[in-house]
Design a protein around this motif. Structure first.
Motif, PDB file in Angstrom:
ATOM      1  N   LEU A  59     -21.035 -35.384  67.650  1.00  0.00           N
ATOM      2  CA  LEU A  59     -22.368 -34.852  67.940  1.00  0.00           C
ATOM      3  C   LEU A  59     -23.387 -35.302  66.897  1.00  0.00           C
ATOM      4  N   GLU A  60     -22.973 -35.368  65.641  1.00  0.00           N
ATOM      5  CA  GLU A  60     -23.877 -35.829  64.594  1.00  0.00           C
ATOM      6  C   GLU A  60     -24.259 -37.282  64.823  1.00  0.00           C
ATOM      7  N   TRP A  61     -23.299 -38.092  65.250  1.00  0.00           N
ATOM      8  CA  TRP A  61     -23.588 -39.494  65.576  1.00  0.00           C
ATOM      9  C   TRP A  61     -24.600 -39.571  66.724  1.00  0.00           C
ATOM     10  N   ALA A  62     -24.385 -38.782  67.760  1.00  0.00           N
ATOM     11  CA  ALA A  62     -25.286 -38.812  68.917  1.00  0.00           C
ATOM     12  C   ALA A  62     -26.686 -38.360  68.531  1.00  0.00           C
ATOM     13  N   ARG A  63     -26.764 -37.351  67.674  1.00  0.00           N
ATOM     14  CA  ARG A  63     -28.066 -36.819  67.263  1.00  0.00           C
ATOM     15  C   ARG A  63     -28.896 -37.887  66.559  1.00  0.00           C
ATOM     16  N   GLY A  64     -28.246 -38.773  65.843  1.00  0.00           N
ATOM     17  CA  GLY A  64     -28.979 -39.791  65.092  1.00  0.00           C
ATOM     18  C   GLY A  64     -29.546 -40.907  65.946  1.00  0.00           C
ATOM     19  N   GLY A 122     -31.201 -40.457  69.033  1.00  0.00           N
ATOM     20  CA  GLY A 122     -32.398 -40.087  69.770  1.00  0.00           C
ATOM     21  C   GLY A 122     -32.407 -40.668  71.169  1.00  0.00           C
ATOM     22  N   PRO A 123     -33.579 -41.106  71.661  1.00  0.00           N
ATOM     23  CA  PRO A 123     -33.682 -41.637  73.031  1.00  0.00           C
ATOM     24  C   PRO A 123     -32.843 -42.878  73.288  1.00  0.00           C
ATOM     25  N   MET A 124     -32.483 -43.606  72.220  1.00  0.00           N
ATOM     26  CA  MET A 124     -31.700 -44.822  72.404  1.00  0.00           C
ATOM     27  C   MET A 124     -30.317 -44.520  72.974  1.00  0.00           C
ATOM     28  N   LEU A 125     -29.904 -43.245  72.897  1.00  0.00           N
ATOM     29  CA  LEU A 125     -28.582 -42.886  73.400  1.00  0.00           C
ATOM     30  C   LEU A 125     -28.477 -43.107  74.907  1.00  0.00           C
ATOM     31  N   ARG A 126     -29.580 -42.963  75.625  1.00  0.00           N
ATOM     32  CA  ARG A 126     -29.536 -43.107  77.089  1.00  0.00           C
ATOM     33  C   ARG A 126     -29.098 -44.499  77.530  1.00  0.00           C
ATOM     34  N   CYS A 130     -15.402 -36.317  75.480  1.00  0.00           N
ATOM     35  CA  CYS A 130     -16.493 -36.195  74.508  1.00  0.00           C
ATOM     36  C   CYS A 130     -17.660 -37.096  74.900  1.00  0.00           C
ATOM     37  N   GLU A 131     -17.343 -38.318  75.264  1.00  0.00           N
ATOM     38  CA  GLU A 131     -18.368 -39.283  75.661  1.00  0.00           C
ATOM     39  C   GLU A 131     -19.161 -38.772  76.859  1.00  0.00           C
ATOM     40  N   TYR A 132     -18.458 -38.247  77.855  1.00  0.00           N
ATOM     41  CA  TYR A 132     -19.116 -37.787  79.076  1.00  0.00           C
ATOM     42  C   TYR A 132     -19.991 -36.562  78.813  1.00  0.00           C
ATOM     43  N   VAL A 133     -19.494 -35.626  78.026  1.00  0.00           N
ATOM     44  CA  VAL A 133     -20.272 -34.404  77.775  1.00  0.00           C
ATOM     45  C   VAL A 133     -21.543 -34.728  76.999  1.00  0.00           C
ATOM     46  N   VAL A 134     -21.435 -35.592  75.987  1.00  0.00           N
ATOM     47  CA  VAL A 134     -22.629 -35.975  75.233  1.00  0.00           C
ATOM     48  C   VAL A 134     -23.614 -36.704  76.137  1.00  0.00           C
ATOM     49  N   TYR A 135     -23.094 -37.549  77.023  1.00  0.00           N
ATOM     50  CA  TYR A 135     -23.969 -38.233  77.982  1.00  0.00           C
ATOM     51  C   TYR A 135     -24.708 -37.235  78.867  1.00  0.00           C
ATOM     52  N   ARG A 136     -24.002 -36.233  79.373  1.00  0.00           N
ATOM     53  CA  ARG A 136     -24.626 -35.234  80.243  1.00  0.00           C
ATOM     54  C   ARG A 136     -25.755 -34.504  79.520  1.00  0.00           C
ATOM     55  N   PRO A 191     -31.233 -27.079  72.164  1.00  0.00           N
ATOM     56  CA  PRO A 191     -30.174 -26.632  71.254  1.00  0.00           C
ATOM     57  C   PRO A 191     -29.108 -25.790  71.944  1.00  0.00           C
ATOM     58  N   ALA A 192     -29.517 -24.973  72.925  1.00  0.00           N
ATOM     59  CA  ALA A 192     -28.535 -24.157  73.646  1.00  0.00           C
ATOM     60  C   ALA A 192     -27.582 -25.047  74.440  1.00  0.00           C
ATOM     61  N   ASP A 193     -28.097 -26.132  75.013  1.00  0.00           N
ATOM     62  CA  ASP A 193     -27.242 -27.066  75.746  1.00  0.00           C
ATOM     63  C   ASP A 193     -26.258 -27.760  74.805  1.00  0.00           C
ATOM     64  N   VAL A 194     -26.744 -28.111  73.601  1.00  0.00           N
ATOM     65  CA  VAL A 194     -25.866 -28.766  72.628  1.00  0.00           C
ATOM     66  C   VAL A 194     -24.754 -27.815  72.191  1.00  0.00           C
ATOM     67  N   THR A 195     -25.097 -26.544  71.978  1.00  0.00           N
ATOM     68  CA  THR A 195     -24.096 -25.550  71.582  1.00  0.00           C
ATOM     69  C   THR A 195     -23.030 -25.393  72.653  1.00  0.00           C
ATOM     70  N   GLU A 196     -23.460 -25.306  73.901  1.00  0.00           N
ATOM     71  CA  GLU A 196     -22.503 -25.171  75.001  1.00  0.00           C
ATOM     72  C   GLU A 196     -21.661 -26.430  75.146  1.00  0.00           C
ATOM     73  N   ALA A 197     -22.282 -27.598  74.965  1.00  0.00           N
ATOM     74  CA  ALA A 197     -21.541 -28.856  75.051  1.00  0.00           C
ATOM     75  C   ALA A 197     -20.493 -28.934  73.954  1.00  0.00           C
ATOM     76  N   ARG A 198     -20.846 -28.485  72.772  1.00  0.00           N
ATOM     77  CA  ARG A 198     -19.897 -28.489  71.652  1.00  0.00           C
ATOM     78  C   ARG A 198     -18.664 -27.659  71.987  1.00  0.00           C
ATOM     79  N   LEU A 199     -18.866 -26.484  72.546  1.00  0.00           N
ATOM     80  CA  LEU A 199     -17.733 -25.630  72.900  1.00  0.00           C
ATOM     81  C   LEU A 199     -16.883 -26.259  74.000  1.00  0.00           C
ATOM     82  N   THR A 200     -17.541 -26.866  74.981  1.00  0.00           N
ATOM     83  CA  THR A 200     -16.803 -27.548  76.053  1.00  0.00           C
ATOM     84  C   THR A 200     -15.920 -28.652  75.481  1.00  0.00           C
ATOM     85  N   MET A 201     -16.482 -29.427  74.565  1.00  0.00           N
ATOM     86  CA  MET A 201     -15.733 -30.517  73.959  1.00  0.00           C
ATOM     87  C   MET A 201     -14.572 -29.990  73.116  1.00  0.00           C
TER      88      MET A 201
END
Length: 232
Positions: free
Chosen positions: A112-117, A119-123, A175-181, A194-204
Motif C-alpha cells: 500500500l505504501e508503494w501504491a500511495r507513492g 498517485g495518478p500514475m498507478l492507473r 493484493c494487485e487487484y484490490v489496490v487496482y480497484r 481513506p475509508a476505502d484504503v482501510t477496507e482494502a487493507r483488511l481485505t488484503m
C-alpha cells in the motif's frame, strides 16, 4: 596566407555554454522523468512521444537527446524505480517481521505504501500490467519474481513449509487487484478515499493470511482487533 584564422579563447578555454554541473544534469534528468510520468499518466505507454515529453518538461529536443535516446528510456527509468520501491519496501518489511501474522500485515502495508507513492500514475500502470506489448508487463514480472524469492526465503528462515506457487501467486495477484480497484474508484487526479484504503487493507490482510497461513495463523489473527471483527 589564405584561410580562416582561428582565434583561441582567453587562456585556451573554448567560448560557449559552460559545462553543466552534476547537480544541474540531475535536475534536467529529473524534469524529463517527471514530464514522462505525466505524459504516461495521461496517454499510457503507447502515447509517449518525445514531442509530448519536451513540451511538458519545457526543454528543447536537443536537450532531451542529451540524456535519453528515445521516449521509452525515461519510462524505463521510472519503472525501474517503481520496482525497486516495491521490492525494497517488501524486503524491509520482511526483515522486521518474525511472526507469520505480522509478516502478512507487513507485506500488505509495504504494498500500500508503494501504491500511495505513485498517485495518478498507478492507473496506467495497472491498465498495462497484462499487456505484453507494454514495458510495464515485463517490469511487473520482474518484481513478482523478486517478491516470490523474498517470501520463500522468509518462510525458510522461519522454518515453515514453502507456499505452493499457486498460493503465492494468488496472494500477490489479490493484493494487485484490490489496490487496482481502490485506485480505479478514486476521482481522476485525487487520492483514494481513506475509508476505502482501510477496507482494502483488511481485505488484503484476510486474503493473504488465509492463502499463505495455516490454521494457527488464522486463529492468531482472530485475536488481533479489527482483522476478523464481525460485520453488522
Amino acid at each position: 596566407m589564405s584561410g580562416d584564422v582561428v582565434v583561441p579563447a582567453h587562456n585556451g578555454v573554448r567560448r560557449g555554454r559552460p559545462p553543466q554541473t552534476p547537480e544541474q544534469a540531475d535536475e534536467v534528468r529529473a524534469r524529463i522523468e517527471l514530464a514522462t510520468a505525466a505524459v504516461f499518466t495521461e496517454h499510457g505507454s503507447r502515447g509517449l512521444s518525445v514531442a509530448r515529453i519536451i513540451e511538458r518538461a519545457g526543454i528543447s529536443r536537443p536537450t532531451f537527446y542529451r540524456y535519453f535516446g528515445n521516449a521509452e528510456q525515461p519510462l524505463h527509468s521510472l519503472l525501474t524505480l517503481s520496482n525497486e520501491g516495491l521490492v525494497g519496501g517488501i524486503r524491509d518489511a520482511l526483515a522486521r517481521s518474525f511472526e507469520p501474522v505480522q509478516l502478512g500485515i507487513a507485506i500488505i502495508d509495504a504494498y500500500l505504501e508503494w501504491a500511495r507513492g505513485h498517485g495518478p500514475m498507478l492507473r496506467p500502470v495497472f491498465a498495462e500490467l497484462h499487456d505484453p506489448a507494454s514495458p510495464v508487463s515485463g517490469y511487473r514480472e520482474e518484481a513478482f519474481d523478486d517478491i516470490r524469492a523474498l517470501v520463500r526465503a522468509k518462510f525458510t528462515e522461519l522454518g515453515r513449509p514453502l507456499p505452493s506457487p499457486l498460493d503465492l501467486d494468488t496472494a500477490l495477484q489479490t493484493c494487485e487487484y484490490v489496490v487496482y480497484r481502490v485506485s480505479a474508484a478514486a476521482h481522476p487526479g485525487s487520492e483514494p478515499d481513506p475509508a476505502d484504503v482501510t477496507e482494502a487493507r483488511l481485505t488484503m490482510i484476510r486474503s493473504v493470511l488465509v492463502t499463505l497461513g495455516n490454521r494457527a495463523d488464522v486463529e492468531r489473527a482472530l485475536t488481533v482487533p479489527g482483522i476478523f471483527d464481525e460485520r453488522v
